[in-house]
Design a protein around this motif. Structure first.
Motif, PDB file in Angstrom:
ATOM      1  N   UNK A 115       0.827  -1.213   0.000  1.00 30.03           N
ATOM      2  CA  UNK A 115       0.000   0.000   0.000  1.00 30.03           C
ATOM      3  C   UNK A 115       0.860   1.262   0.000  1.00 30.03           C
ATOM      4  N   UNK A 116       0.510   2.187  -0.909  1.00 29.91           N
ATOM      5  CA  UNK A 116       1.228   3.457  -1.024  1.00 29.91           C
ATOM      6  C   UNK A 116       0.400   4.396  -1.893  1.00 29.91           C
ATOM      7  N   UNK A 117       0.789   5.656  -1.924  1.00 33.32           N
ATOM      8  CA  UNK A 117       0.150   6.626  -2.818  1.00 33.32           C
ATOM      9  C   UNK A 117       0.782   6.498  -4.194  1.00 33.32           C
ATOM     10  N   UNK A 118      -0.066   6.400  -5.215  1.00 37.23           N
ATOM     11  CA  UNK A 118       0.459   6.302  -6.577  1.00 37.23           C
ATOM     12  C   UNK A 118       1.055   7.634  -7.006  1.00 37.23           C
ATOM     13  N   UNK A 119       2.163   7.594  -7.738  1.00 36.54           N
ATOM     14  CA  UNK A 119       2.715   8.841  -8.275  1.00 36.54           C
ATOM     15  C   UNK A 119       1.720   9.471  -9.243  1.00 36.54           C
ATOM     16  N   UNK A 120       1.702  10.780  -9.305  1.00 34.62           N
ATOM     17  CA  UNK A 120       0.776  11.500 -10.172  1.00 34.62           C
ATOM     18  C   UNK A 120       0.871  11.010 -11.610  1.00 34.62           C
ATOM     19  N   UNK A 121       2.063  10.709 -12.086  1.00 31.41           N
ATOM     20  CA  UNK A 121       2.253  10.262 -13.470  1.00 31.41           C
ATOM     21  C   UNK A 121       1.506   8.964 -13.765  1.00 31.41           C
ATOM     22  N   UNK A 122       1.159   8.196 -12.723  1.00 34.17           N
ATOM     23  CA  UNK A 122       0.482   6.913 -12.927  1.00 34.17           C
ATOM     24  C   UNK A 122      -1.006   6.950 -12.601  1.00 34.17           C
ATOM     25  N   UNK A 123      -1.512   8.095 -12.163  1.00 36.49           N
ATOM     26  CA  UNK A 123      -2.921   8.171 -11.759  1.00 36.49           C
ATOM     27  C   UNK A 123      -3.892   7.873 -12.883  1.00 36.49           C
ATOM     28  N   UNK A 124      -3.550   8.173 -14.108  1.00 39.48           N
ATOM     29  CA  UNK A 124      -4.462   7.953 -15.229  1.00 39.48           C
ATOM     30  C   UNK A 124      -4.486   6.494 -15.676  1.00 39.48           C
ATOM     31  N   UNK A 125      -3.581   5.678 -15.144  1.00 36.31           N
ATOM     32  CA  UNK A 125      -3.488   4.282 -15.567  1.00 36.31           C
ATOM     33  C   UNK A 125      -4.167   3.351 -14.570  1.00 36.31           C
ATOM     34  N   UNK A 126      -4.874   2.356 -15.097  1.00 38.71           N
ATOM     35  CA  UNK A 126      -5.409   1.307 -14.237  1.00 38.71           C
ATOM     36  C   UNK A 126      -4.230   0.568 -13.629  1.00 38.71           C
ATOM     37  N   UNK A 127      -4.384   0.099 -12.410  1.00 41.73           N
ATOM     38  CA  UNK A 127      -3.302  -0.669 -11.813  1.00 41.73           C
ATOM     39  C   UNK A 127      -3.837  -1.989 -11.278  1.00 41.73           C
ATOM     40  N   UNK A 128      -2.935  -2.932 -11.153  1.00 48.52           N
ATOM     41  CA  UNK A 128      -3.261  -4.241 -10.593  1.00 48.52           C
ATOM     42  C   UNK A 128      -2.916  -4.189  -9.118  1.00 48.52           C
ATOM     43  N   UNK A 129      -3.866  -4.551  -8.281  1.00 39.48           N
ATOM     44  CA  UNK A 129      -3.670  -4.463  -6.836  1.00 39.48           C
ATOM     45  C   UNK A 129      -3.350  -5.838  -6.264  1.00 39.48           C
ATOM     46  N   UNK A 130      -2.082  -6.038  -5.934  1.00 36.45           N
ATOM     47  CA  UNK A 130      -1.652  -7.285  -5.295  1.00 36.45           C
ATOM     48  C   UNK A 130      -1.325  -7.076  -3.824  1.00 36.45           C
ATOM     49  N   UNK A 131      -1.560  -5.873  -3.321  1.00 34.81           N
ATOM     50  CA  UNK A 131      -1.168  -5.543  -1.951  1.00 34.81           C
ATOM     51  C   UNK A 131      -1.943  -6.339  -0.909  1.00 34.81           C
ATOM     52  N   UNK A 132      -3.119  -6.798  -1.221  1.00 33.82           N
ATOM     53  CA  UNK A 132      -3.926  -7.515  -0.242  1.00 33.82           C
ATOM     54  C   UNK A 132      -3.668  -9.010  -0.184  1.00 33.82           C
ATOM     55  N   UNK A 133      -2.850  -9.522  -1.078  1.00 32.03           N
ATOM     56  CA  UNK A 133      -2.626 -10.955  -1.120  1.00 32.03           C
ATOM     57  C   UNK A 133      -1.518 -11.372  -0.172  1.00 32.03           C
ATOM     58  N   UNK A 134      -1.755 -12.475   0.520  1.00 36.20           N
ATOM     59  CA  UNK A 134      -0.785 -13.006   1.478  1.00 36.20           C
ATOM     60  C   UNK A 134       0.295 -13.760   0.714  1.00 36.20           C
ATOM     61  N   UNK A 135       1.540 -13.289   0.823  1.00 38.68           N
ATOM     62  CA  UNK A 135       2.645 -13.929   0.115  1.00 38.68           C
ATOM     63  C   UNK A 135       3.422 -14.883   1.021  1.00 38.68           C
ATOM     64  N   UNK A 136       2.907 -15.146   2.216  1.00 40.87           N
ATOM     65  CA  UNK A 136       3.622 -16.055   3.114  1.00 40.87           C
ATOM     66  C   UNK A 136       3.392 -17.497   2.665  1.00 40.87           C
ATOM     67  N   UNK A 137       4.427 -18.260   2.683  1.00 41.21           N
ATOM     68  CA  UNK A 137       4.379 -19.617   2.137  1.00 41.21           C
ATOM     69  C   UNK A 137       3.845 -20.634   3.134  1.00 41.21           C
ATOM     70  N   UNK A 138       3.104 -21.565   2.621  1.00 45.89           N
ATOM     71  CA  UNK A 138       2.748 -22.749   3.386  1.00 45.89           C
ATOM     72  C   UNK A 138       3.915 -23.728   3.257  1.00 45.89           C
TER      73      UNK A 138
END
Length: 160
Positions: A115-138
């Motif tokens: 999670x972070x604030x997107x840079x202004x240069x990227x605000x017009x672009x759709x982004x893929x949000x992977x911040x909510x996914x748990x990357x801890x391994x089983x």
């Protein structure tokens, strides 16, 4: 899923992908994404692999050359990568400038990994949000969860 050309095939040119990320908080994701895309046959540029021998002024020239040769830039967004005066923001600005100056298409794909604030240069672009996914391994051999892998595979399919 679209794959890069196999030897002997002549359908479409192989996509060249540049991965931009923050070293302090997205190195693991960048390395994993590089590995996955290379396994799919894409030509992927990542500083961990492609800047090992670079020094001083050569470093910036190699980054600019890699961006110039790329069709796609994946911008992994995290607090470190989007901070003011970061190398990542410089890479994004460079990519946008080169694409405009050279009148060519360069797909920039913002991917939120922390999670972070997107840079202004990227605000017009759709982004893929992977911040909510748990990357801890089983399983220790796989540093990413099945949900993260499934979502990322889908995202790669949509992008490329």
């Amino acid at each position: 899923m679209q794959q890069a050309d196999q030897p002997g095939e002549s359908t479409q040119p192989k996509k060249r992908i540049f991965i931009s990320y923050g070293r302090l908080d997205a190195t693991e994701v960048a390395a994993w994404l590089h590995q996955e895309l290379v396994a799919l046959g894409y030509d992927v540029w990542l500083d961990q692999h492609d800047l090992q021998q670079a020094t001083g002024a050569e470093w910036e020239r190699k980054i600019e050359d890699a961006i110039r040769k790329s069709n796609v830039m994946i911008a992994l967004m995290s607090p470190h990568s989007v901070r003011e005066h970061s190398v990542c923001r410089h890479e994004i600005d460079m990519a946008l400038g080169l694409a405009s100056k050279e009148h060519r298409e360069l797909l920039i794909v913002p991917v939120m990994v922390n999670r972070c604030d997107r840079p202004l240069r990227l605000h017009a672009l759709q982004y893929i949000d992977l911040a909510g996914f748990d990357r801890l391994a089983v399983y220790p051999a796989n540093p990413f969860s099945a949900d993260f892998n499934s979502f990322t595979n889908f995202a790669i399919f949509v992008i490329l």
